[in-house]
Design an enzyme around this catalytic site. Structure first.
Site, PDB file in Angstrom:
ATOM      1  N   HIS A 151       0.853  -1.192   0.000  1.00  0.00           N
ATOM      2  CA  HIS A 151       0.000   0.000   0.000  1.00  0.00           C
ATOM      3  C   HIS A 151       0.886   1.238   0.000  1.00  0.00           C
ATOM      4  CE1 HIS A 151      -3.853  -1.985   1.834  1.00  0.00           C
ATOM      5  NE2 HIS A 151      -3.322  -2.712   0.860  1.00  0.00           N
ATOM      6  N   GLU A 174       0.943   3.839   1.862  1.00  0.00           N
ATOM      7  CA  GLU A 174       1.437   4.221   3.193  1.00  0.00           C
ATOM      8  C   GLU A 174       2.632   3.368   3.603  1.00  0.00           C
ATOM      9  OE1 GLU A 174      -3.183   4.291   3.644  1.00  0.00           O
ATOM     10  OE2 GLU A 174      -1.702   3.335   2.349  1.00  0.00           O
TER      11      GLU A 174
END
Length: 149
Positions: A47, A49
């Site tokens: 992801h 992040e």
């Protein structure tokens, strides 16, 4: 948030779910930025992040990056919320809420759990419409392509 949206748009061009993340240090400098790469890396944990956190930790030579702010175009999922906590990021700002998969203000509300050791401050709504529209448009195109097959 504009830099995070640029990362999200770049992810969409790679046929990745358009989510972008940018980490800022205490001096307001971008120290890491990423868009989703789950398909490119064949890795469900890739992801935006997580990738930005990995970049920043490598750059800093540390497992924790306190005194940083993470800007992300969509509410972090529970996995990303946990990684943010473990990295000791001080603040999270996310644009669009994620009622189905969010882990901050929706779902498990990770930072409200007694097992959460570090709770960053968080804000949401900055450029929510623009970031949300990017996601909505991406999935509309995907559904249209699927119906043509």
């Amino acid at each position: 948030m504009r830099a995070a949206l640029e990362e999200a748009n770049a992810a969409a061009l790679r046929d990745e779910v358009p989510i972008g993340a940018v980490l800022i240090n205490a001096h307001g400098e971008i120290i890491a930025k990423a868009g989703n790469e789950t398909r490119a890396q064949n890795d469900p944990s890739a992801h935006a992040e997580i990738l930005a956190i990995r970049q920043a930790c490598a750059k800093e030579g540390a497992q924790r990056i306190p005194n940083t702010t993470l800007y992300v175009t969509l509410e972090p999922c529970a996995m990303c919320a946990a990684a943010i906590s473990f990295a000791r990021i001080s603040r999270v700002v996310f644009a669009a809420p994620d009622e189905k998969g969010g882990g901050v203000i929706h779902g498990g509300k990770f930072y409200e759990q007694p097992t959460c050791h570090h709770r960053p401050t968080y804000d949401h709504g900055l450029m929510a419409n623009e970031c949300g529209e990017t996601l909505k448009s991406f999935f509309q195109k995907k559904r249209a392509q699927k119906s043509l097959k």
